[in-house]
Design a protein around this motif. Structure first.
Motif, PDB file in Angstrom:
ATOM      1  N   ASP A   8      11.896  19.375  51.845  1.00 24.86           N
ATOM      2  CA  ASP A   8      11.431  19.499  53.131  1.00 24.86           C
ATOM      3  C   ASP A   8      10.211  20.047  53.375  1.00 24.86           C
ATOM      4  N   PHE A   9       9.426  20.564  52.466  1.00 25.37           N
ATOM      5  CA  PHE A   9       8.401  21.388  52.566  1.00 25.37           C
ATOM      6  C   PHE A   9       8.344  22.349  53.676  1.00 25.37           C
ATOM      7  N   ALA A  10       9.302  23.093  53.951  1.00 22.46           N
ATOM      8  CA  ALA A  10       9.596  23.932  54.969  1.00 22.46           C
ATOM      9  C   ALA A  10      10.177  25.340  54.314  1.00 22.46           C
ATOM     10  N   TRP A  11      10.036  26.346  55.279  1.00 22.79           N
ATOM     11  CA  TRP A  11      10.438  27.813  54.766  1.00 22.79           C
ATOM     12  C   TRP A  11      11.972  27.641  55.092  1.00 22.79           C
ATOM     13  N   PRO A  12      12.725  28.291  54.317  1.00 23.03           N
ATOM     14  CA  PRO A  12      14.028  28.820  54.569  1.00 23.03           C
ATOM     15  C   PRO A  12      14.210  29.643  55.922  1.00 23.03           C
ATOM     16  N   ALA A  13      15.166  29.704  56.680  1.00 18.40           N
ATOM     17  CA  ALA A  13      15.109  30.317  57.645  1.00 18.40           C
ATOM     18  C   ALA A  13      15.606  31.978  57.138  1.00 18.40           C
ATOM     19  N   TRP A  14      15.213  32.997  58.131  1.00 17.71           N
ATOM     20  CA  TRP A  14      15.349  34.156  57.722  1.00 17.71           C
ATOM     21  C   TRP A  14      16.835  34.597  57.362  1.00 17.71           C
ATOM     22  N   PRO A  15      17.829  34.078  58.100  1.00 14.87           N
ATOM     23  CA  PRO A  15      19.182  34.379  57.870  1.00 14.87           C
ATOM     24  C   PRO A  15      19.651  33.925  56.254  1.00 14.87           C
ATOM     25  N   VAL A  16      19.053  32.774  55.793  1.00 10.75           N
ATOM     26  CA  VAL A  16      19.220  32.328  54.443  1.00 10.75           C
ATOM     27  C   VAL A  16      18.510  33.466  53.409  1.00 10.75           C
ATOM     28  N   TRP A  17      17.313  33.768  53.478  1.00  9.79           N
ATOM     29  CA  TRP A  17      16.741  34.917  52.787  1.00  9.79           C
ATOM     30  C   TRP A  17      17.795  36.063  52.897  1.00  9.79           C
ATOM     31  N   LEU A  18      18.044  36.413  54.098  1.00 13.93           N
ATOM     32  CA  LEU A  18      18.932  37.707  54.158  1.00 13.93           C
ATOM     33  C   LEU A  18      20.320  37.526  53.546  1.00 13.93           C
ATOM     34  N   GLY A  19      20.878  36.573  53.947  1.00  9.18           N
ATOM     35  CA  GLY A  19      22.178  36.164  53.113  1.00  9.18           C
ATOM     36  C   GLY A  19      22.114  36.187  51.614  1.00  9.18           C
ATOM     37  N   ALA A  20      21.070  35.430  51.155  1.00  9.07           N
ATOM     38  CA  ALA A  20      20.946  35.514  49.757  1.00  9.07           C
ATOM     39  C   ALA A  20      20.729  36.724  48.847  1.00  9.07           C
ATOM     40  N   SER A  21      19.961  37.624  49.802  1.00  7.73           N
ATOM     41  CA  SER A  21      19.618  38.869  49.265  1.00  7.73           C
ATOM     42  C   SER A  21      20.809  39.872  49.049  1.00  7.73           C
TER      43      SER A  21
END
Length: 290
Positions: free
Chosen positions: A252-265
């Protein structure tokens, strides 16, 4: 015959932990395609073959609907598939290889003492080298197909790869201990990984999951009196977060939403913490159990 007791190195002698990790990682890297005619090329041929097979089955025969990339405009099933399948392949291989690292190095453990956690960590880092090569080539392909803007997401790709590696190390620490005491673990995990694959939106999109959720809700499905949250349950799957993040950046050439980063971390840190505790608790008698 008396059991061979691993000897601890004298203080101040022998390589440190970092050097041992590096040496064992490089040993694993060199042995991956040892005595093969094509050598490192297999790290490219294998994923290409899998992508081709799945593209034929789910792109032409059992058509899995996909939408064009949000910003890239790419609308090719093989590329849609590759952006999640390559991260998943590392994810599954890292867990399975790390799980068997202790049992497969029984002879080494009985001869010399070194921190046991080095074996799962080095085996996963060795696979990460191959993953890095595949991810680099895939990024170049996506740049050719959709534009050089994809290179703007390189920091995000590296960060998500590190988070996923941490998660895999945590899981492997637990499973490597389980393998020592319960050898059936390998058979259970082989089946579970197959189920995990189909429970993760890799050969199909999350949009399909969302449409199925709407159909279930329209049919009256509920959970504790509330509409059935199929998409929410899918997003609790850590593999969904990891593969979805890579697909968002690469397709998609887009940044993942912050909940994705938070959940993965959170998943990564939680599994590393739990894995470390379990490994420390049960690693003392590993050699005797082997």
């Amino acid at each position: 015959m008396a059991a061979v007791v691993p000897t601890r190195p004298a203080p101040g002698r022998g390589p440190g932990t970092r050097e041992l990790v590096q040496n064992l990682t490089m040993r694993e890297v060199r042995s991956q395609f040892k005595r093969t005619a094509l050598g490192r090329l297999w790290s490219i041929i294998n994923p290409l073959a899998i992508i081709a097979i799945y593209s034929l089955v789910f792109g032409f025969i059992l058509v899995s609907p996909i939408t064009p990339g949000t910003n890239s405009g790419i609308h090719v099933f093989a590329l849609f598939l590759a952006t999640a399948l390559i991260p998943w392949s590392f994810f599954a291989a890292a867990i399975l290889t790390g799980m068997g690292s202790i049992v497969n190095n029984e002879g080494l453990l009985s001869k010399v003492y070194f921190p046991r956690f080095i074996l799962p960590v080095s085996s996963i880092l060795a696979i990460a080298v191959t993953f890095g090569i595949e991810l680099s080539l895939l990024t170049i392909v996506m740049a050719i197909a959709g534009g050089i803007e994809v290179f703007l997401f390189l920091p995000g790709l590296i960060a998500m790869a590190v988070i996923m590696i941490v998660f895999c190390i945590g899981v492997a620490l637990m499973l490597s201990v389980a393998m020592v005491y319960f050898r059936d673990t390998q058979h259970f995990m082989a089946l579970f990984i197959q189920l995990w694959f189909y429970a993760t939106p890799i050969i199909y999109s999350q949009a399909l999951v969302q449409s199925q959720e709407q159909k279930l809700q329209a049919s009256g499905w509920n959970l504790f009196g509330e509409p059935f949250p199929l998409l929410f349950l899918y997003n609790l799957n850590p593999a969904t977060l990891f593969t979805g993040a890579f697909r968002t950046m690469l397709y998609d050439f887009a940044w993942p939403a912050w909940p994705v980063w938070l959940g993965a971390s959170v998943w990564a840190l939680a599994m590393l913490g739990i894995g470390s505790l379990v490994f420390r608790r049960f690693s003392a008698r590993m050699v005797e159990e082997l």
